[in-house]
Scaffold this active site. Structure first.
Site, PDB file in Angstrom:
ATOM      1  N   ASP A  52       0.041  -7.029  -1.968  1.00 34.23           N
ATOM      2  CA  ASP A  52       0.222  -6.981  -3.519  1.00 34.23           C
ATOM      3  C   ASP A  52       1.388  -8.123  -3.712  1.00 34.23           C
ATOM      4  O   ASP A  52       1.925  -8.561  -2.868  1.00 34.23           O
ATOM      5  CB  ASP A  52       0.697  -5.682  -4.148  1.00 34.23           C
ATOM      6  CG  ASP A  52       0.179  -5.449  -5.641  1.00 34.23           C
ATOM      7  OD1 ASP A  52       0.696  -6.366  -6.407  1.00 34.23           O
ATOM      8  OD2 ASP A  52      -0.408  -4.563  -6.007  1.00 34.23           O
ATOM      9  N   ALA A 101      -5.300  -0.872  -6.649  1.00 36.61           N
ATOM     10  CA  ALA A 101      -5.005  -0.350  -5.505  1.00 36.61           C
ATOM     11  C   ALA A 101      -5.284  -1.345  -4.558  1.00 36.61           C
ATOM     12  O   ALA A 101      -4.727  -1.328  -3.347  1.00 36.61           O
ATOM     13  CB  ALA A 101      -5.673   1.079  -5.192  1.00 36.61           C
ATOM     14  N   LYS A 102      -5.711  -2.550  -4.825  1.00 39.57           N
ATOM     15  CA  LYS A 102      -6.162  -3.497  -4.098  1.00 39.57           C
ATOM     16  C   LYS A 102      -6.666  -3.191  -2.596  1.00 39.57           C
ATOM     17  O   LYS A 102      -6.393  -3.642  -1.519  1.00 39.57           O
ATOM     18  CB  LYS A 102      -5.083  -4.575  -4.026  1.00 39.57           C
ATOM     19  CG  LYS A 102      -4.501  -4.990  -5.271  1.00 39.57           C
ATOM     20  CD  LYS A 102      -3.512  -6.106  -5.213  1.00 39.57           C
ATOM     21  CE  LYS A 102      -3.091  -6.680  -6.699  1.00 39.57           C
ATOM     22  NZ  LYS A 102      -2.385  -5.787  -7.430  1.00 39.57           N
ATOM     23  N   ARG A 103      -7.572  -1.962  -2.574  1.00 34.82           N
ATOM     24  CA  ARG A 103      -8.324  -1.671  -1.504  1.00 34.82           C
ATOM     25  C   ARG A 103      -9.445  -2.652  -0.959  1.00 34.82           C
ATOM     26  O   ARG A 103      -9.467  -3.604  -1.480  1.00 34.82           O
ATOM     27  CB  ARG A 103      -8.744  -0.307  -1.632  1.00 34.82           C
ATOM     28  CG  ARG A 103      -7.668   0.695  -1.936  1.00 34.82           C
ATOM     29  CD  ARG A 103      -6.644   1.137  -1.178  1.00 34.82           C
ATOM     30  NE  ARG A 103      -5.873   2.005  -1.224  1.00 34.82           N
ATOM     31  CZ  ARG A 103      -4.646   2.245  -1.891  1.00 34.82           C
ATOM     32  NH1 ARG A 103      -3.904   1.205  -2.330  1.00 34.82           N
ATOM     33  NH2 ARG A 103      -3.818   3.175  -2.055  1.00 34.82           N
TER      34      ARG A 103
END
Lengths: 272, 272
Positions: free
Chosen positions: A96, B92-94
């Site tokens: 991130d 969450a940038k999963r």
């Protein structure tokens, strides 16, 4: 944990095995479900059974997040159960903007005391470098993954013919060192591992995809091993689900022993 | 939540504001620390203060994971506190191999009932498509982020001159539809938003980087708005830390109102 401490464990156990602790309630032996924390009970048994063969353990966070808030406690207990001399990897694929990556780093390196975390590189340097600021800790960057979708973007070539995964290696190797950076490189293509080694001869590679995903251990060692081994090869389902009965731990041990025996031969053949 | 339900809320509130719920203990007003769950108390006050202006709320998972196992409970409580008619995004940038992405989808869509989750595209189709199989739920793919590191890989041009972020848009728009896929597009470059719109005229864009990260709201609207608005513009620090004193909620409301006023003008000017 330093790279020489990892290599010392590899020499001691004659193995570069990483065990993926990725259990789901539907697949663990049914009789464990009456335990207070079935997944932790399962993990403990798998760890006990494989600790002589495994130098690293890699819980994939998705499997714990899917359990709800209790999943983090299960993960924490699992991590605390692991002895100090094994390398622990949070397979979290985080990444991130800078200050947010720092929070992830604190969550996994300080709150939970993992040695390493897997990181997705798409957002670039400031999403990765916060993970490299923790003494003795590691960022393991996704470079070339072993899934089908790895071909969608990772193999796109730029104007000079450099595929994206190679650009990730070229750029990111300057952000850290072989003492705090590793790379995920899928085992499904031996020739790809060779081209990775041309760019980063010294770094450790975390190799998924041996076993269930179809990579060959021999090819991985032939193309990927360096003078300090430089490999951690992961197996998850092949070990943890070797049996779905009461003998699951024993069956896991047998699978780990098989891999260790192969790895010992390959260490003698290619390492050094 | 469907895209027309989102647009209906945008019309009703005359706003396309998303509030980033990214609080850290060190920055919330000190007197809250004596509360049983200070972060939840803070979030509740921010939600109450901004609910007339915000159509979406976006907790970034890092901020909750950094709190340890209790962080997930704080997140769950925050989500349950949010009314049904706002759009909720797990930032969450999963993204992982297929069966693992399915577990993440279940964690965020079923365990926690988020409407959407942000997804990193590096691993390709099978890492994204599991998120698209949940009725009424959304995957929000990182395309062009607003951080400095976005230039490391996202702007690499292939042999035809197509930058990586455009390849992500071109390929991934075929995996889903404008009814289940949105894209993160940073607000720091208006011209980039224009080139994004040429590839995906209909999709909603989630735009971070207005405010603290320096993007211009007017440029975002000029280049990014479509007939159904098609924009969710996020502000985190600018709103939640508008004051660090007892008037923090009131100050947050004022900031949200300022943004809403600007957004109302832009909706009248560019939408439709």
């Amino acid at each position: 944990m330093t790279s020489s401490e990892i290599y010392a464990q590899i020499q001691h156990k004659q193995s570069f095995l990483c065990v993926g602790l990725d259990p789901v309630l539907e697949k663990i032996p049914g009789y464990l479900l009456k335990e207070k924390d079935p997944i932790f009970t399962f993990n403990k048994a798998i760890i006990d059974a494989t600790i002589d063969q495994a130098v690293a353990y890699k819980p994939n966070l998705a499997f714990y997040e899917a359990l709800g808030p209790g999943g983090w406690e299960t993960l924490q207990k699992t991590l605390e159960y692991l002895p100090e001399n094994v390398f622990t990897i949070a397979d979290a694929k985080r990444g991130d903007i800078g200050n947010t990556s720092t929070l992830y780093a604190k969550a996994f390196f300080e709150q939970m005391n993992f040695d390493a975390i897997t990181v997705a590189p798409y957002m670039g340097e400031d999403s990765v470098s916060p993970f490299l600021k923790f003494e003795g800790k590691w960022a393991i960057l996704l470079a070339l993954t072993s899934n089908r979708g790895s071909q969608d973007f990772q193999l796109i070539e730029d104007k000079k013919g450099t595929p994206l995964f190679a650009s990730v290696l070229e750029k990111s190797k300057l952000w850290g060192t072989p003492q705090n950076t590793m790379y995920v490189v899928g085992a499904t293509r031996g020739s790809a591992i060779q081209s990775v080694r041309e760019i980063i001869p010294e770094h450790f590679l975390l190799v998924p995809g041996v076993g269930a995903q179809g990579g060959s251990l021999e090819e991985v060692a032939r193309y990927g091993m360096n003078a300090s081994c430089g490999l951690l090869v992961n197996s998850s389902r092949g070990i943890i689900y070797a049996s779905s009965n009461r003998d699951f731990a024993e069956a896991a041990k047998k699978e780990a022993q098989k891999l260790q025996t192969s790895m010992e031969k390959l260490l003698n053949q290619y390492c050094g």
